[in-house]
Design a protein around this motif. Structure first.
Motif, mmCIF file in Angstrom:
data_model
loop_
_atom_site.group_PDB
_atom_site.id
_atom_site.type_symbol
_atom_site.label_atom_id
_atom_site.label_comp_id
_atom_site.label_asym_id
_atom_site.label_seq_id
_atom_site.Cartn_x
_atom_site.Cartn_y
_atom_site.Cartn_z
ATOM 1 N N ASN A 1 0.868 -1.174 0.000
ATOM 2 C CA ASN A 1 0.000 0.000 0.000
ATOM 3 C C ASN A 1 0.905 1.223 0.000
ATOM 4 O O ASN A 1 1.491 1.566 1.023
ATOM 5 C CB ASN A 1 -0.888 -0.010 1.261
ATOM 6 N N ALA B 1 -1.175 -0.530 15.083
ATOM 7 C CA ALA B 1 0.088 -1.060 14.541
ATOM 8 C C ALA B 1 0.422 -0.453 13.185
ATOM 9 O O ALA B 1 1.508 -0.688 12.662
ATOM 10 C CB ALA B 1 -0.009 -2.580 14.417
ATOM 11 N N SER C 1 2.926 -2.416 10.400
ATOM 12 C CA SER C 1 4.368 -2.385 10.662
ATOM 13 C C SER C 1 5.060 -3.717 10.370
ATOM 14 O O SER C 1 5.958 -4.126 11.108
ATOM 15 C CB SER C 1 4.647 -1.922 12.096
ATOM 16 N N VAL C 2 4.627 -4.392 9.290
ATOM 17 C CA VAL C 2 5.370 -5.582 8.856
ATOM 18 C C VAL C 2 6.671 -5.106 8.218
ATOM 19 O O VAL C 2 6.680 -4.179 7.404
ATOM 20 C CB VAL C 2 4.572 -6.428 7.833
ATOM 21 N N LEU D 1 -0.305 -7.052 4.281
ATOM 22 C CA LEU D 1 -0.578 -5.758 3.640
ATOM 23 C C LEU D 1 0.476 -4.803 4.220
ATOM 24 O O LEU D 1 0.536 -4.595 5.440
ATOM 25 C CB LEU D 1 -2.005 -5.290 3.949
HETATM 26 C C1 PEP Z 1 -0.960 -0.034 5.785
HETATM 27 O O1 PEP Z 1 -0.850 1.062 5.251
HETATM 28 O O2 PEP Z 1 -1.938 -0.734 5.510
HETATM 29 C C2 PEP Z 1 0.081 -0.480 6.699
HETATM 30 C C3 PEP Z 1 -0.016 -1.661 7.241
HETATM 31 O O3 PEP Z 1 1.119 0.388 6.924
HETATM 32 P P1 PEP Z 1 2.501 0.053 7.693
HETATM 33 O O4 PEP Z 1 3.021 -1.242 7.141
HETATM 34 O O5 PEP Z 1 3.394 1.201 7.398
HETATM 35 O O6 PEP Z 1 2.164 -0.082 9.143
#
Ligand code: PEP
Length: 252
Positions: free
Chosen positions: A9, A171, A212-213, A231
């Protein structure tokens, strides 16, 4: 076996030049695999760039939102059919930033889910609780309600052509990841809710984790039995990080 998916994303990031570097890097870093699929959800103006760069590669592309309407006097909106015109395969629906910043309701998200499928897109339905909701012990109530809105309007059968992304709001973009056990518990809950209506469908439903993966934590998250990919926000903007996360999904 459920298919694994890693979806980037990009949010409101990018430029023609930066995207080109990113897409070229992904093209050389990501090979076709039976083990996982990849997609990037880019800002609308860059759909054409994604289409011309990624056509014929194992990487799909999509958008981050769509209108619940098919066409008409809806200034500033983009329909599912328009996204299909640019070869989109996926579209995010109900991302927490859309729900929180733009007031999207469960009802509207359910209508967008339906509009996406009506246009031949695969919706990635985002669900998840805020920190306050988690701390109040209502995570399952919130996620169950978000899911029910779609199940009630589209029916469980619609999930055959859909993906769910569990994204705890606390998160997302915070660097604070749910532990694999916390994420697994909610994924199992989601699969259970769907399974009560259709066990076979639930067993084949891809449920992604988002929040935050990173390259360093993807493997342990994807090793959980009900986590079928991710995601990815921030880490989707860095070639090496996104490729490493995709590698982790393939080898999980
Ligand atoms: C997201 O935008 O759906 C998302 C999970 O962002 P991030 O990985 O930066 O936490």
């Amino acid at each position: 076996m459920r298919s694994r998916l890693v979806a980037g994303n990009w949010k409101m990031h990018g430029s023609l030049a930066a995207n080109q570097r990113l897409l070229d890097g992904l093209k050389s870093g990501l090979k076709a695999s039976d083990g996982a699929q990849y997609t990037v959800c880019v800002p609308y103006p860059y759909l054409s760039q994604a289409q011309s760069c990624l056509s014929g590669t194992p990487i799909a592309w999509g958008a981050q939102n769509l209108s619940e309407h098919a066409q008409g006097a809806f200034t500033g909106e983009v329909s599912g059919a328009m996204l299909r015109d640019f070869g989109c395969r996926h579209v995010l629906v109900g991302h927490s930033e859309r729900r929180a910043l733009y007031g999207e309701t469960d009802k509207q998200v359910a209508a967008k889910f339906q509009a996406a499928q009506g246009a031949g897109l695969i919706p990635i339905l985002c669900v998840g609780e805020s920190l306050q909701e988690r701390e109040s012990g209502v995570t399952e109530i919130v996620v169950g309600r978000q899911l029910a809105a779609v199940l009630d309007s589209s029916g469980v059968g619609a999930l055959v052509n859909a993906v769910i992304a569990y994204e705890p709001v606390w998160a997302i973009g915070t660097g604070r990841t749910a532990t694999p056990q916390q994420a697994q518990a909610v994924h199992a809950f989601i699969r259970g809710v769907v399974g009560r209506q259709d066990a076979k469908l639930a067993a084949g439903l891809s449920i992604l984790y988002g929040g935050s993966v990173k390259a360093g934590n993807a493997k342990e998250l994807f090793a959980m039995p009900d986590i079928d990919g991710g995601l990815i926000g921030g880490a989707a903007l860095v070639v090496e990080d996104f490729v490493a996360i995709c590698d982790a999904a393939r080898s999980a």
